[in-house]
Design a protein around this motif. Structure first.
Motif, PDB file in Angstrom:
ATOM      1  N   SER A 155       0.838  -1.203   0.000  1.00  0.00           N
ATOM      2  CA  SER A 155       0.000   0.000   0.000  1.00  0.00           C
ATOM      3  C   SER A 155       0.870   1.249   0.000  1.00  0.00           C
ATOM      4  CB  SER A 155      -0.931   0.008   1.217  1.00  0.00           C
ATOM      5  OG  SER A 155      -1.899  -1.018   1.118  1.00  0.00           O
ATOM      6  N   VAL A 156       0.260   2.365  -0.399  1.00  0.00           N
ATOM      7  CA  VAL A 156       0.958   3.646  -0.462  1.00  0.00           C
ATOM      8  C   VAL A 156       0.129   4.702   0.270  1.00  0.00           C
ATOM      9  CG1 VAL A 156       1.845   5.470  -1.962  1.00  0.00           C
ATOM     10  CG2 VAL A 156       2.025   3.076  -2.679  1.00  0.00           C
ATOM     11  N   ILE A 157       0.776   5.390   1.209  1.00  0.00           N
ATOM     12  CA  ILE A 157       0.140   6.493   1.933  1.00  0.00           C
ATOM     13  C   ILE A 157       0.858   7.764   1.511  1.00  0.00           C
ATOM     14  CG2 ILE A 157      -0.554   7.394   4.175  1.00  0.00           C
ATOM     15  CD1 ILE A 157      -1.581   4.557   3.633  1.00  0.00           C
ATOM     16  N   GLY A 158       0.118   8.742   1.004  1.00  0.00           N
ATOM     17  CA  GLY A 158       0.729   9.979   0.528  1.00  0.00           C
ATOM     18  C   GLY A 158       1.252  10.856   1.651  1.00  0.00           C
ATOM     19  N   SER A 159       1.931  11.924   1.279  1.00  0.00           N
ATOM     20  CA  SER A 159       2.490  12.850   2.256  1.00  0.00           C
ATOM     21  C   SER A 159       1.382  13.630   2.964  1.00  0.00           C
ATOM     22  CB  SER A 159       3.457  13.824   1.577  1.00  0.00           C
ATOM     23  OG  SER A 159       2.785  14.570   0.576  1.00  0.00           O
ATOM     24  N   LEU A 160       1.669  14.061   4.202  1.00  0.00           N
ATOM     25  CA  LEU A 160       0.757  14.889   4.989  1.00  0.00           C
ATOM     26  C   LEU A 160      -0.603  14.228   5.216  1.00  0.00           C
ATOM     27  CD1 LEU A 160       1.651  18.300   3.351  1.00  0.00           C
ATOM     28  CD2 LEU A 160       1.889  17.834   5.795  1.00  0.00           C
ATOM     29  N   SER A 161      -0.623  12.909   5.259  1.00  0.00           N
ATOM     30  CA  SER A 161      -1.870  12.186   5.492  1.00  0.00           C
ATOM     31  C   SER A 161      -1.864  11.525   6.860  1.00  0.00           C
ATOM     32  CB  SER A 161      -2.098  11.122   4.407  1.00  0.00           C
ATOM     33  OG  SER A 161      -2.428  11.734   3.177  1.00  0.00           O
ATOM     34  N   THR A 162      -3.065  11.302   7.400  1.00  0.00           N
ATOM     35  CA  THR A 162      -3.217  10.641   8.688  1.00  0.00           C
ATOM     36  C   THR A 162      -4.187   9.487   8.548  1.00  0.00           C
ATOM     37  OG1 THR A 162      -2.781  12.635   9.982  1.00  0.00           O
ATOM     38  CG2 THR A 162      -4.013  10.884  11.070  1.00  0.00           C
ATOM     39  N   VAL A 163      -3.763   8.330   9.027  1.00  0.00           N
ATOM     40  CA  VAL A 163      -4.667   7.191   9.177  1.00  0.00           C
ATOM     41  C   VAL A 163      -4.946   7.103  10.678  1.00  0.00           C
ATOM     42  CG1 VAL A 163      -5.072   4.754   8.740  1.00  0.00           C
ATOM     43  CG2 VAL A 163      -3.603   6.069   7.191  1.00  0.00           C
ATOM     44  N   SER A 164      -6.186   7.393  11.067  1.00  0.00           N
ATOM     45  CA  SER A 164      -6.516   7.596  12.478  1.00  0.00           C
ATOM     46  C   SER A 164      -6.639   6.287  13.246  1.00  0.00           C
ATOM     47  CB  SER A 164      -7.809   8.404  12.593  1.00  0.00           C
ATOM     48  OG  SER A 164      -7.656   9.684  12.021  1.00  0.00           O
ATOM     49  N   MET A 165      -6.774   6.416  14.548  1.00  0.00           N
ATOM     50  CA  MET A 165      -6.681   5.315  15.491  1.00  0.00           C
ATOM     51  C   MET A 165      -7.555   4.116  15.108  1.00  0.00           C
ATOM     52  SD  MET A 165      -7.159   5.503  19.635  1.00  0.00           S
ATOM     53  CE  MET A 165      -5.857   6.732  19.772  1.00  0.00           C
ATOM     54  N   GLY A 166      -6.924   2.944  15.072  1.00  0.00           N
ATOM     55  CA  GLY A 166      -7.647   1.702  14.861  1.00  0.00           C
ATOM     56  C   GLY A 166      -8.128   1.443  13.452  1.00  0.00           C
ATOM     57  N   ALA A 167      -7.778   2.285  12.499  1.00  0.00           N
ATOM     58  CA  ALA A 167      -8.215   2.066  11.113  1.00  0.00           C
ATOM     59  C   ALA A 167      -7.408   0.940  10.469  1.00  0.00           C
ATOM     60  CB  ALA A 167      -8.073   3.339  10.298  1.00  0.00           C
ATOM     61  N   ASN A 168      -8.030   0.274   9.496  1.00  0.00           N
ATOM     62  CA  ASN A 168      -7.386  -0.810   8.755  1.00  0.00           C
ATOM     63  C   ASN A 168      -7.405  -0.494   7.268  1.00  0.00           C
ATOM     64  OD1 ASN A 168      -6.973  -2.782  10.983  1.00  0.00           O
ATOM     65  ND2 ASN A 168      -9.200  -2.693  11.090  1.00  0.00           N
ATOM     66  N   VAL A 169      -6.281  -0.742   6.626  1.00  0.00           N
ATOM     67  CA  VAL A 169      -6.150  -0.521   5.185  1.00  0.00           C
ATOM     68  C   VAL A 169      -5.723  -1.843   4.567  1.00  0.00           C
ATOM     69  CG1 VAL A 169      -4.945   0.768   3.378  1.00  0.00           C
ATOM     70  CG2 VAL A 169      -5.481   1.885   5.567  1.00  0.00           C
ATOM     71  N   ILE A 170      -6.528  -2.387   3.658  1.00  0.00           N
ATOM     72  CA  ILE A 170      -6.173  -3.672   3.062  1.00  0.00           C
ATOM     73  C   ILE A 170      -4.994  -3.502   2.101  1.00  0.00           C
ATOM     74  CG2 ILE A 170      -8.557  -4.483   3.307  1.00  0.00           C
ATOM     75  CD1 ILE A 170      -8.734  -4.331   0.198  1.00  0.00           C
ATOM     76  N   GLN A 171      -4.481  -4.612   1.598  1.00  0.00           N
ATOM     77  CA  GLN A 171      -3.299  -4.597   0.754  1.00  0.00           C
ATOM     78  C   GLN A 171      -3.548  -3.882  -0.573  1.00  0.00           C
ATOM     79  OE1 GLN A 171      -5.132  -7.225   1.482  1.00  0.00           O
ATOM     80  NE2 GLN A 171      -5.634  -8.304  -0.409  1.00  0.00           N
ATOM     81  N   LYS A 172      -2.473  -3.319  -1.112  1.00  0.00           N
ATOM     82  CA  LYS A 172      -2.436  -2.709  -2.456  1.00  0.00           C
ATOM     83  C   LYS A 172      -3.369  -1.507  -2.589  1.00  0.00           C
ATOM     84  CE  LYS A 172      -1.097  -7.054  -4.674  1.00  0.00           C
ATOM     85  NZ  LYS A 172      -1.409  -8.054  -5.718  1.00  0.00           N
ATOM     86  N   ILE A 173      -3.537  -0.765  -1.501  1.00  0.00           N
ATOM     87  CA  ILE A 173      -4.370   0.437  -1.517  1.00  0.00           C
ATOM     88  C   ILE A 173      -3.484   1.666  -1.633  1.00  0.00           C
ATOM     89  CG2 ILE A 173      -5.855   1.901  -0.067  1.00  0.00           C
ATOM     90  CD1 ILE A 173      -7.333  -0.431  -1.315  1.00  0.00           C
ATOM     91  N   LYS A 174      -3.978   2.679  -2.352  1.00  0.00           N
ATOM     92  CA  LYS A 174      -3.287   3.964  -2.427  1.00  0.00           C
ATOM     93  C   LYS A 174      -4.157   5.031  -1.779  1.00  0.00           C
ATOM     94  CE  LYS A 174      -1.040   7.281  -5.502  1.00  0.00           C
ATOM     95  NZ  LYS A 174      -0.655   7.612  -6.902  1.00  0.00           N
TER      96      LYS A 174
END
Length: 215
Positions: A155-174
């Motif tokens: 997966s890819v998380i862009g700059s200046l981004s926040t994934v907040s508490m307890g969140a889940n991101v599955i594989q191969k997500i942008k």
């Protein structure tokens, strides 16, 4: 040990102080803040030496500001004052860091975090308590994985981004730059730049206004 300074005096600064002490690589000389009335006081036994712009004479340090945008402003301010200033990493000894992981300058990896093989973490990021990034993940500069976040592989998380508490991101997500993923969300599809998204599954709720000075 090399001398370092800390910029900022919030609860996040307390966490960084604890990490730096446990790393046993640096000697903390003091703290610089722009909060009126704090100069001359102490935080966790370390003196507040002055305003952020008055750090002359010190060569290395770290910015201890939890907000991504606030952190980027302070980093840019420091760079304008002294282009040679070096930002150090703070990685808690209990964090699990896999083979071929790259961690950028100024990034903080908190107790219990897991970063798996071939993952790249940008500069001035926060990988918080028990957050995990699986293999081959890329996280852009000034981004945050909050406590308990799980990021699937590739997966890819862009700059200046926040994934907040307890969140889940599955594989191969942008996830785009400047985006906020709400607490407890599950992300199963790509999320664009500059939006607020949350839910099960996460959906775009609205655009975020991102000032150009942060980009």
């Amino acid at each position: 040990m090399e001398e370092v300074i800390i910029f900022g005096a919030s609860g996040h600064a307390n966490v960084i102080i604890d990490i730096l002490e446990k790393q046993n690589e640096y000697k903390i000389k003091g703290i610089f803040v722009d909060t009126p009335g704090m100069i001359g006081h102490e935080i966790m036994g370390y003196p507040i030496l002055g305003k952020i712009a008055d750090f002359h004479g010190f060569r290395k340090g770290i910015v201890a500001i939890g907000d991504n945008f606030g952190r980027s402003l302070v980093v840019n301010k420091i760079k304008k004052i002294d282009r040679e200033f070096q930002f150090v990493k703070a990685v808690h000894p209990s964090a699990v860091v896999g083979k071929n992981v790259q961690i950028g300058a100024g990034t903080v990896v908190v107790s219990g975090a897991i970063i798996n093989t071939n993952t790249t973490i940008g500069e001035h990021c926060i990988i918080n308590t028990k957050a995990s990034a699986d293999h081959d993940v890329t996280i852009g500069d000034f981004s945050t994985l909050a406590p308990g976040v799980t990021i699937g592989g590739n997966s890819v998380i862009g700059s200046l981004s926040t994934v907040s508490m307890g969140a889940n991101v599955i594989q191969k997500i942008k996830i785009g730059s400047g985006t906020l993923i709400g607490a407890g969300s599950t992300v199963i599809r790509d999320i664009p730049d500059g939006v607020l998204a949350y839910g099960l599954p996460a959906k775009v709720i609205r655009q975020r206004e991102i000032d150009e000075k942060y980009i």
